[in-house]
Design a protein around this motif. Structure first.
Motif, PDB file in Angstrom:
ATOM      1  N   GLN A  38      -3.985 -11.601  -3.818  1.00 45.63           N
ATOM      2  CA  GLN A  38      -2.814 -10.985  -3.210  1.00 45.63           C
ATOM      3  C   GLN A  38      -2.796 -11.295  -1.726  1.00 45.63           C
ATOM      4  OE1 GLN A  38      -4.544  -6.815  -4.120  1.00 45.63           O
ATOM      5  NE2 GLN A  38      -3.131  -6.428  -2.422  1.00 45.63           N
ATOM      6  N   THR A  39      -1.588 -11.470  -1.195  1.00 44.51           N
ATOM      7  CA  THR A  39      -1.420 -11.750   0.228  1.00 44.51           C
ATOM      8  C   THR A  39      -0.735 -10.596   0.954  1.00 44.51           C
ATOM      9  OG1 THR A  39       0.662 -12.901  -0.229  1.00 44.51           O
ATOM     10  CG2 THR A  39      -1.343 -14.246  -0.135  1.00 44.51           C
ATOM     11  N   ALA A  40      -0.425  -9.521   0.199  1.00 43.99           N
ATOM     12  CA  ALA A  40       0.185  -8.333   0.793  1.00 43.99           C
ATOM     13  C   ALA A  40      -0.207  -7.122  -0.038  1.00 43.99           C
ATOM     14  CB  ALA A  40       1.707  -8.477   0.838  1.00 43.99           C
ATOM     15  N   LEU A  41      -0.160  -5.958   0.573  1.00 45.12           N
ATOM     16  CA  LEU A  41      -0.367  -4.718  -0.162  1.00 45.12           C
ATOM     17  C   LEU A  41       0.907  -4.353  -0.909  1.00 45.12           C
ATOM     18  CD1 LEU A  41      -2.236  -2.618   2.567  1.00 45.12           C
ATOM     19  CD2 LEU A  41      -3.246  -3.922   0.683  1.00 45.12           C
ATOM     20  N   GLY A  42       0.756  -3.646  -2.037  1.00 42.52           N
ATOM     21  CA  GLY A  42       1.929  -3.237  -2.781  1.00 42.52           C
ATOM     22  C   GLY A  42       1.638  -2.957  -4.232  1.00 42.52           C
ATOM     23  N   HIS A  78      -6.928  -0.002  -3.843  1.00 41.45           N
ATOM     24  CA  HIS A  78      -7.110  -1.034  -2.830  1.00 41.45           C
ATOM     25  C   HIS A  78      -5.940  -2.025  -2.825  1.00 41.45           C
ATOM     26  CE1 HIS A  78     -11.312   0.297  -2.375  1.00 41.45           C
ATOM     27  NE2 HIS A  78     -11.234  -0.301  -1.202  1.00 41.45           N
ATOM     28  N   ARG A  79      -5.427  -2.353  -4.015  1.00 46.62           N
ATOM     29  CA  ARG A  79      -4.280  -3.263  -4.085  1.00 46.62           C
ATOM     30  C   ARG A  79      -3.071  -2.693  -3.348  1.00 46.62           C
ATOM     31  NH1 ARG A  79      -1.907  -1.916  -8.746  1.00 46.62           N
ATOM     32  NH2 ARG A  79      -0.390  -0.888  -7.383  1.00 46.62           N
ATOM     33  N   ALA A  80      -2.872  -1.383  -3.501  1.00 42.76           N
ATOM     34  CA  ALA A  80      -1.676  -0.749  -2.948  1.00 42.76           C
ATOM     35  C   ALA A  80      -1.842  -0.311  -1.497  1.00 42.76           C
ATOM     36  CB  ALA A  80      -1.292   0.458  -3.805  1.00 42.76           C
ATOM     37  N   MET A  81      -3.048   0.163  -1.136  1.00 41.91           N
ATOM     38  CA  MET A  81      -3.212   0.809   0.166  1.00 41.91           C
ATOM     39  C   MET A  81      -4.278   0.181   1.051  1.00 41.91           C
ATOM     40  SD  MET A  81      -2.912   4.813  -0.976  1.00 41.91           S
ATOM     41  CE  MET A  81      -4.206   4.682  -2.228  1.00 41.91           C
ATOM     42  N   GLY A  82      -5.125  -0.670   0.479  1.00 47.70           N
ATOM     43  CA  GLY A  82      -6.169  -1.282   1.281  1.00 47.70           C
ATOM     44  C   GLY A  82      -7.455  -0.492   1.331  1.00 47.70           C
ATOM     45  N   LEU A  83      -7.366   0.803   1.562  1.00 47.83           N
ATOM     46  CA  LEU A  83      -8.527   1.681   1.658  1.00 47.83           C
ATOM     47  C   LEU A  83      -9.594   1.115   2.585  1.00 47.83           C
ATOM     48  CD1 LEU A  83      -8.986   3.204  -1.930  1.00 47.83           C
ATOM     49  CD2 LEU A  83      -7.861   4.199   0.066  1.00 47.83           C
ATOM     50  N   PHE A  84     -10.745   0.715   2.023  1.00 52.00           N
ATOM     51  CA  PHE A  84     -11.877   0.310   2.851  1.00 52.00           C
ATOM     52  C   PHE A  84     -11.845  -1.159   3.266  1.00 52.00           C
ATOM     53  CE2 PHE A  84     -13.620   3.557  -0.191  1.00 52.00           C
ATOM     54  CZ  PHE A  84     -13.686   4.603   0.720  1.00 52.00           C
TER      55      PHE A  84
END
Length: 341
Positions: A38-42, A78-84
């Motif tokens: 993935q190149t962007a969150l979502g 992590h895919r949606a928000m990034g988290l750590f």
């Protein structure tokens, strides 16, 4: 003890999508691989099957040809928000089962051709949702001969979490009482089995249709979270494994005996720790760690027939976005797994 049911097969009929050459090369001759990238969150739609450079093992690392990789709720978050993790681009995935292709300098535990399974260092070692992945040797153990790669890939993160909560943090002992929230989920269904193997009395919360499944795993009692209040109990618990956090964590304090242990996988409400101190119970939040000793203990439980993952569905790597969408419904029993080889 339950065994793994035949999972739903979501394989594509297009071999060009699901099968790649074992060692494709870029024009310059450098080896490449396919990865769920993935190149962007979502949402799940940001995931794309992408050709990337194949990694090489560094000192103390092994290169693994991935046969299967488990999915966990942390992948969706992590895919949606990034988290750590740092911002994209990134390839997710911590669970892996596969075959050693190459070893880095100083590696003595494994040789090319060995079948291994493990959890990449959480959170910063993500990358198993690909055809190849590297990781530190001691994040892995030999894959138990009695299970296939799909079953093995379903275990590491969830089983290590359950082991680190029940055994290493709570010190669960024979004859103690344990309450496991979301007991039919990825961590929960493995925690039920680990707790029973240690001689505990196990109560699990789940919707009523999943109670038979929990009893097959060994649960002594089941609570329907939709129609029953888990705090309505005549006998307190020694340990609570809380996979939900928030108010569930705070309310769980009330069902523990003084000196009991609440271990949450997500932060509780602001008043959870104050409630725990008042009730004279210990409250912890656990973040799973990669651990060879834990992986060896899990492998031993599998070899002895005391631990089996339930895989409710498999998806080829190319359909990882569909797997994420299904996992995010929150209705999965056990685990979902991506198949790579």
């Amino acid at each position: 003890m339950t065994t793994n049911d035949t999972p739903a097969d979501h394989s594509s009929s297009d071999p060009a999508v699901t099968t790649a050459s074992p060692d494709p090369a870029a024009p310059g001759g450098a080896p490449t691989m396919l990865a769920l990238h993935q190149t962007a969150l979502g949402g799940p739609e940001v995931l794309r099957l992408t050709e990337l450079p194949r990694p090489a093992p560094g000192p103390g690392e092994i290169l693994v040809a991935v046969h299967a990789a488990g999915l966990n709720p942390t992948d969706f978050k992590h895919r949606a928000m990034g988290l750590f993790l740092p911002p994209p681009p990134l390839t997710l995935g911590w669970d892996v089962s596969g075959t050693v292709v190459e070893t880095g300098y100083g590696v003595t535990l494994f040789q090319p051709g060995d079948e291994v399974f493990g959890m990449l260092p959480y959170p910063y070692g993500a990358g198993s949702h690909a055809e190849y992945v590297t990781g530190p040797t001691r994040a892995f153990a030999a894959k138990p001969a009695g299970i296939d790669h799909v079953q093995a890939a379903a275990l590491p993160l969830a089983a290590l979490t359950a082991w680190q909560v029940l055994v290493e943090t709570a010190g669960l002992r024979d004859g103690q009482r344990v309450l496991i929230h979301a007991a039919a989920g990825g961590v929960g269904h493995l925690a039920v089995q680990i707790a029973k193997e240690r001689g505990a009395h196990v109560t699990g919360t789940a919707s009523a249709p999943k109670h038979d499944f929990l009893r097959e795993l060994g649960a002594d009692a089941c609570v329907d979270y939709r129609s029953e209040d888990f705090t309505d109990t005549d006998e307190p618990y020694d340990v609570v494994l809380d996979t939900l956090g928030g108010e569930t964590a705070t309310r769980s304090v009330s069902v523990l005996r003084p000196g009991g242990v609440l271990v949450s996988l997500l932060p509780g409400a602001e008043d959870t720790r104050a409630a725990a101190e008042k009730a004279q119970v210990r409250a912890e939040v656990l973040l799973v760690e990669h651990d060879r000793a834990g992986m060896l203990a899990i492998a031993d439980l599998v070899e002895r027939g005391s631990l089996r993952p339930h895989v409710s569905g498999t998806f080829p790597l190319a359909e990882g976005a569909r797997a994420h969408a299904q996992g995010e419904t929150g209705r999965t029993t056990g685990k979902l797994v991506l198949t790579v080889r």
